[in-house]
Write a protein that holds these residues in place. Structure first.
Motif, short mmCIF file in Angstrom:
data_model
loop_
_atom_site.label_atom_id
_atom_site.label_comp_id
_atom_site.label_asym_id
_atom_site.label_seq_id
_atom_site.Cartn_x
_atom_site.Cartn_y
_atom_site.Cartn_z
N ILE A 1 23.91 19.65 8.70
CA ILE A 1 24.74 20.86 8.84
C ILE A 1 24.96 21.52 7.48
CG2 ILE A 1 27.09 21.62 9.37
CD1 ILE A 1 27.04 19.43 11.62
N GLU A 2 25.30 20.71 6.49
CA GLU A 2 25.55 21.24 5.14
C GLU A 2 24.28 21.83 4.53
OE1 GLU A 2 27.07 19.60 0.75
OE2 GLU A 2 26.80 18.22 2.43
N GLN A 3 23.16 21.12 4.67
CA GLN A 3 21.90 21.56 4.06
C GLN A 3 21.38 22.85 4.68
OE1 GLN A 3 19.35 18.14 4.57
NE2 GLN A 3 20.71 16.83 3.36
N ASN A 4 21.72 23.13 5.92
CA ASN A 4 21.20 24.30 6.61
C ASN A 4 22.21 25.43 6.74
OD1 ASN A 4 18.30 23.63 7.86
ND2 ASN A 4 19.54 21.76 7.86
N GLY A 5 23.30 25.32 6.02
CA GLY A 5 24.25 26.43 5.92
C GLY A 5 25.13 26.65 7.13
N TYR A 6 25.27 25.63 7.98
CA TYR A 6 26.17 25.74 9.12
C TYR A 6 27.58 25.30 8.74
CZ TYR A 6 22.12 26.39 12.18
OH TYR A 6 20.99 26.88 12.78
N LYS A 7 28.53 25.64 9.58
CA LYS A 7 29.92 25.20 9.41
C LYS A 7 30.23 24.16 10.48
CE LYS A 7 31.50 29.63 7.53
NZ LYS A 7 32.43 30.77 7.72
N VAL A 8 31.21 23.30 10.19
CA VAL A 8 31.53 22.23 11.14
C VAL A 8 33.03 22.00 11.18
CG1 VAL A 8 31.22 20.40 9.42
CG2 VAL A 8 30.98 19.88 11.86
N ASP A 9 33.54 21.72 12.36
CA ASP A 9 34.92 21.27 12.56
C ASP A 9 34.88 19.97 13.34
OD1 ASP A 9 36.31 23.38 11.31
OD2 ASP A 9 36.10 24.64 13.10
N ILE A 10 35.56 18.95 12.83
CA ILE A 10 35.67 17.69 13.57
C ILE A 10 36.81 17.87 14.57
CG2 ILE A 10 36.06 15.22 13.44
CD1 ILE A 10 33.46 16.15 12.14
N LEU A 11 36.47 17.87 15.85
CA LEU A 11 37.46 18.10 16.90
C LEU A 11 38.21 16.83 17.27
CD1 LEU A 11 35.26 20.37 19.20
CD2 LEU A 11 36.94 21.10 17.49
N GLU A 12 37.50 15.71 17.25
CA GLU A 12 38.14 14.44 17.60
C GLU A 12 37.26 13.31 17.08
OE1 GLU A 12 39.10 10.82 19.74
OE2 GLU A 12 37.23 11.93 19.97
N ARG A 13 37.91 12.24 16.60
CA ARG A 13 37.18 11.11 16.03
C ARG A 13 37.93 9.83 16.33
NH1 ARG A 13 36.14 8.40 10.95
NH2 ARG A 13 33.91 8.39 10.45
N SER A 14 37.23 8.83 16.83
CA SER A 14 37.83 7.55 17.16
C SER A 14 37.17 6.46 16.33
CB SER A 14 37.66 7.26 18.66
OG SER A 14 38.15 5.98 18.99
N ASP A 15 37.94 5.81 15.47
CA ASP A 15 37.41 4.77 14.58
C ASP A 15 37.10 3.49 15.35
OD1 ASP A 15 37.61 6.38 12.33
OD2 ASP A 15 39.67 5.76 11.92
N GLY A 16 36.14 2.72 14.81
CA GLY A 16 35.82 1.42 15.38
C GLY A 16 36.86 0.39 14.97
N GLU A 17 36.82 -0.77 15.65
CA GLU A 17 37.81 -1.81 15.35
C GLU A 17 37.63 -2.40 13.95
OE1 GLU A 17 36.12 -1.85 18.27
OE2 GLU A 17 37.67 -1.73 19.84
N GLU A 18 36.37 -2.70 13.58
CA GLU A 18 36.10 -3.32 12.29
C GLU A 18 35.41 -2.37 11.32
OE1 GLU A 18 34.07 -7.06 12.66
OE2 GLU A 18 35.06 -7.54 14.56
N ALA A 19 34.52 -1.55 11.83
CA ALA A 19 33.77 -0.61 10.99
C ALA A 19 33.21 0.48 11.89
CB ALA A 19 32.64 -1.33 10.25
N GLY A 20 32.77 1.56 11.26
CA GLY A 20 32.11 2.62 12.02
C GLY A 20 33.06 3.41 12.90
N ILE A 21 32.49 4.05 13.91
CA ILE A 21 33.28 4.87 14.83
C ILE A 21 32.86 4.57 16.27
CG2 ILE A 21 33.65 6.76 13.20
CD1 ILE A 21 31.36 8.27 14.64
N LYS A 22 33.81 4.74 17.18
CA LYS A 22 33.49 4.64 18.60
C LYS A 22 32.87 5.95 19.08
CE LYS A 22 37.22 1.40 19.65
NZ LYS A 22 38.49 1.22 20.42
#
Length: 368
Positions: A150-171
């Motif tokens: 997204i950054e390299q191609n000049g787009y914009k982004v909004d994170i609407l919702e994010r759920s973290d994983g229990e130990e690492a990463g994201i769900k």
């Protein structure tokens, strides 16, 4: 001046003129003029919501046509230079012709967008598959990959919702990608992505296979004519998550909407108020219901044509192998790259271009 350069520029001009006609760039110019006339009326801002939609449409159309105007003007300028310049400028003109040729090739891909909503913004979702921490870490790696693209191609982004994983990463993560043809380009990413690597979470350092699913919907705000019965919705509110400090909401501003008949769940927490999060979540729900209905109709049509439509979880569209060798391969197009780190750093355009050509070939191949 070299006649070969002039001939090459003339050929590129003819190609661009044809593409401009195919993409109806002149028609979009006329749309802008009509919308600008509308926006110039005294009563235009009396309906603020409609006025904002009109201004957004003008901005979107301008973003779609501006690169074509720039490109054709560069070709005209290079042709004029070729006619009046002497041999001292051959090297400079040759470099410009090569640069124009690359832009023509890139822009010609837009002519491959055949979907009604390919020019729209996109809503991109990433979900960790079965496999616990490894898959959740893989989902976060995909999130980083798409944010880099997204950054390299000049787009914009909004994170609407994010759920973290229990130990690492994201769900899971849900993001809005804004820019010309965002949905058209990202259509190539829809499906299951498979990772093979030595697991950093395995004490024995064994090889693991992880899966994550990428979902995509066109973000056609305000244009989706879908009736939703309020009785079919369960709406929950909760406190937005955050890293701490002033930006963490102290009230229940985040919204989760469950569409009971389909069990679709949409959450939004990036807006400032509960009402704004609710409106945005409803827009996303409409987009998902719209896409579900569209896919259902396409599936029915495909069955009539005798095609085998199969979108099961285990059917990965792309594999990312980090061990015992380095390779990223798209299983639909057979396109592959050995530089796995470059891909994970956002180098996806070759895969997207290959998929567009694959889609065009399928459209142009007679059904048997």
């Amino acid at each position: 001046m070299s006649q070969a350069l002039t001939n090459r520029l003339s050929a590129m001009k003819n190609e661009v003129d044809m593409l401009i006609s195919r993409l109806n760039i002149n028609g979009k110019n006329a749309q802008i003029e009509a919308l600008e006339t509308q926006s110039g009326k005294t009563e235009f801002w009396n309906d603020r919501e409609n006025a904002q939609k009109v201004m957004q449409e003008i901005s979107k159309l301008r973003a779609q046509i501006a690169p074509w105007h720039v490109l054709i003007n560069r070709i005209h300028d290079a042709l004029e230079l070729a006619e009046v310049s002497d041999d001292d400028f051959v090297d400079d003109l040759t470099a410009e012709v090569e640069a124009i040729a690359k832009d023509v090739e890139k822009m010609s891909l837009q002519a491959m967008f055949t979907g009604v909503y390919d020019g729209e913004n996109a809503i991109l979702g990433i979900h960790a598959g079965a496999g616990g921490t490894d898959s959740q870490d893989w989902a976060m790696m995909l999130e980083r990959m798409y944010l880099r693209w997204i950054e390299q191609n000049g787009y914009k982004v909004d994170i609407l919702e994010r759920s973290d994983g229990e130990e690492a990463g994201i769900k899971s993560v849900l993001m809005s990608v804004q820019g010309p043809y965002a949905y058209g380009y990202l259509r190539s990413e829809l499906g299951v992505h498979r990772l093979v690597r030595l697991s950093p979470f395995d004490a024995a350092n064994r090889r693991h296979t992880s899966f994550a699913k990428v979902e995509l919907w066109p973000d056609i705000q305000g244009e989706i004519n879908i009736e939703i019965n309020e009785k079919d919705l369960r709406i929950d509110t909760y406190r937005s998550s955050g890293a701490g400090g002033q930006n963490v909401q102290k009230n229940d501003t985040a919204v989760r909407i469950t569409h009971i008949p389909t069990n679709i769940v949409v959450t939004c927490q990036n807006q400032r108020s509960q009402a704004q999060n609710r409106d945005r979540a409803m827009q996303i729900l409409k987009a998902r219901l719209f896409e579900m209905e569209r896919q259902k109709q396409e599936s029915q049509l495909a069955n009539l044509k005798g095609e085998n439509v199969n979108a099961e979880w285990g059917n990965q569209i792309r594999s990312y192998v980090l061990h015992p060798y380095q390779l990223v391969k798209d299983h639909r197009t057979d396109y592959e790259i050995g530089n796995t780190q470059a891909v994970l750093d956002g180098r996806l355009n070759e895969f997207m271009e290959s998929y567009l050509r694959y889609q065009m070939e399928r459209l142009n191949t007679p059904q048997t």
